[in-house]
Motif scaffolding. Structure first.
Motif, PDB file in Angstrom:
ATOM      1  N   TYR A  36       0.851  -1.177   0.000  1.00  0.00           N
ATOM      2  CA  TYR A  36       0.000   0.000   0.000  1.00  0.00           C
ATOM      3  C   TYR A  36       0.894   1.237   0.000  1.00  0.00           C
ATOM      4  O   TYR A  36       2.079   1.152   0.355  1.00  0.00           O
ATOM      5  CB  TYR A  36      -0.887   0.027   1.259  1.00  0.00           C
ATOM      6  N   ARG A  37       0.321   2.358  -0.349  1.00  0.00           N
ATOM      7  CA  ARG A  37       1.080   3.592  -0.260  1.00  0.00           C
ATOM      8  C   ARG A  37       0.186   4.728   0.214  1.00  0.00           C
ATOM      9  O   ARG A  37      -1.023   4.718  -0.012  1.00  0.00           O
ATOM     10  CB  ARG A  37       1.736   3.954  -1.603  1.00  0.00           C
ATOM     11  N   GLN A  38       0.845   5.670   0.866  1.00  0.00           N
ATOM     12  CA  GLN A  38       0.118   6.820   1.397  1.00  0.00           C
ATOM     13  C   GLN A  38       0.962   8.064   1.188  1.00  0.00           C
ATOM     14  O   GLN A  38       2.058   8.184   1.747  1.00  0.00           O
ATOM     15  CB  GLN A  38      -0.185   6.618   2.883  1.00  0.00           C
ATOM     16  N   ALA A  39       0.432   8.975   0.387  1.00  0.00           N
ATOM     17  CA  ALA A  39       1.071  10.273   0.175  1.00  0.00           C
ATOM     18  C   ALA A  39       0.519  11.257   1.207  1.00  0.00           C
ATOM     19  O   ALA A  39      -0.579  11.053   1.737  1.00  0.00           O
ATOM     20  CB  ALA A  39       0.802  10.760  -1.236  1.00  0.00           C
ATOM     21  N   GLN A  43      -5.316   9.167   1.593  1.00  0.00           N
ATOM     22  CA  GLN A  43      -5.576   7.910   2.287  1.00  0.00           C
ATOM     23  C   GLN A  43      -4.574   6.862   1.828  1.00  0.00           C
ATOM     24  O   GLN A  43      -3.866   7.043   0.839  1.00  0.00           O
ATOM     25  CB  GLN A  43      -6.994   7.438   1.991  1.00  0.00           C
ATOM     26  N   ARG A  44      -4.510   5.782   2.565  1.00  0.00           N
ATOM     27  CA  ARG A  44      -3.629   4.673   2.213  1.00  0.00           C
ATOM     28  C   ARG A  44      -4.332   3.808   1.175  1.00  0.00           C
ATOM     29  O   ARG A  44      -5.433   3.313   1.404  1.00  0.00           O
ATOM     30  CB  ARG A  44      -3.291   3.853   3.459  1.00  0.00           C
ATOM     31  N   THR A  89       5.487   9.131  -5.413  1.00  0.00           N
ATOM     32  CA  THR A  89       6.064   9.523  -4.130  1.00  0.00           C
ATOM     33  C   THR A  89       5.078   9.282  -2.999  1.00  0.00           C
ATOM     34  O   THR A  89       3.947   9.754  -3.039  1.00  0.00           O
ATOM     35  CB  THR A  89       6.470  11.004  -4.154  1.00  0.00           C
ATOM     36  N   ALA A  90       5.513   8.513  -2.018  1.00  0.00           N
ATOM     37  CA  ALA A  90       4.641   8.147  -0.898  1.00  0.00           C
ATOM     38  C   ALA A  90       5.429   7.290   0.086  1.00  0.00           C
ATOM     39  O   ALA A  90       6.548   6.858  -0.214  1.00  0.00           O
ATOM     40  CB  ALA A  90       3.426   7.357  -1.393  1.00  0.00           C
ATOM     41  N   VAL A  91       4.830   7.058   1.243  1.00  0.00           N
ATOM     42  CA  VAL A  91       5.332   6.025   2.139  1.00  0.00           C
ATOM     43  C   VAL A  91       4.659   4.718   1.731  1.00  0.00           C
ATOM     44  O   VAL A  91       3.425   4.666   1.609  1.00  0.00           O
ATOM     45  CB  VAL A  91       5.038   6.348   3.608  1.00  0.00           C
ATOM     46  N   TYR A  92       5.455   3.698   1.519  1.00  0.00           N
ATOM     47  CA  TYR A  92       4.958   2.404   1.094  1.00  0.00           C
ATOM     48  C   TYR A  92       4.951   1.447   2.282  1.00  0.00           C
ATOM     49  O   TYR A  92       5.952   1.316   2.993  1.00  0.00           O
ATOM     50  CB  TYR A  92       5.818   1.846  -0.032  1.00  0.00           C
ATOM     51  N   TYR A  93       3.815   0.787   2.464  1.00  0.00           N
ATOM     52  CA  TYR A  93       3.634  -0.147   3.571  1.00  0.00           C
ATOM     53  C   TYR A  93       3.318  -1.531   3.029  1.00  0.00           C
ATOM     54  O   TYR A  93       2.589  -1.669   2.042  1.00  0.00           O
ATOM     55  CB  TYR A  93       2.472   0.281   4.451  1.00  0.00           C
TER      56      TYR A  93
END
Length: 121
Positions: A36-39, A43-44, A89-93
């Motif tokens: 998943y990713r969240q910028a 939202q994720r 660009t994002a945080v990837y989970y």
């Protein structure tokens, strides 16, 4: 059970990165695993998912550019990201459904800590 996500970093548009999600702890079987990713401010969202049998599905924005795969022997799932764009660009989970022992029939859901991907234009 812990999920360790790694591989993020800064890359120029058009470049590539490979993310890894390594599971450790009391694990009998890992079922579905998703990235998943969240910028910021968003939202994720699901990016890609792989089943225990290797079936995959992708979000439309990443189809043809990202590939999810798994190495069951290493309890690790990868996300190969090619042709990266600034909008990636994002945080990837990573997220996984884990059966912790042979005596259990239900899976538990776990999240990794996230890894930051920054794509510069």
């Amino acid at each position: 059970v812990q999920l360790q996500a790694s591989g993020g970093g800064l890359v120029q548009a058009g470049g590539s990165l490979r993310l890894s999600c390594a599971a450790s702890g009391s694990i009998s079987r890992i079922n579905d695993v998703g990235w998943y990713r969240q910028a910021p401010g968003n939202q994720r969202d699901l990016v890609a998912r792989i089943t225990s049998g290797g079936r995959t599905n992708y979000a439309d924005p990443v189809k043809g550019r990202f590939t999810i795969s798994r190495d069951s022997a290493k309890n690790t799932v990868y996300l190969q990201m090619n042709s990266l764009k600034p909008e990636d660009t994002a945080v990837y989970y990573c997220n996984a459904d884990v059966i912790r022992s042979r005596s259990e029939i239900f899976s538990y859901n776990y999240w990794g800590q996230g890894t930051l991907v920054t794509v510069s234009s």
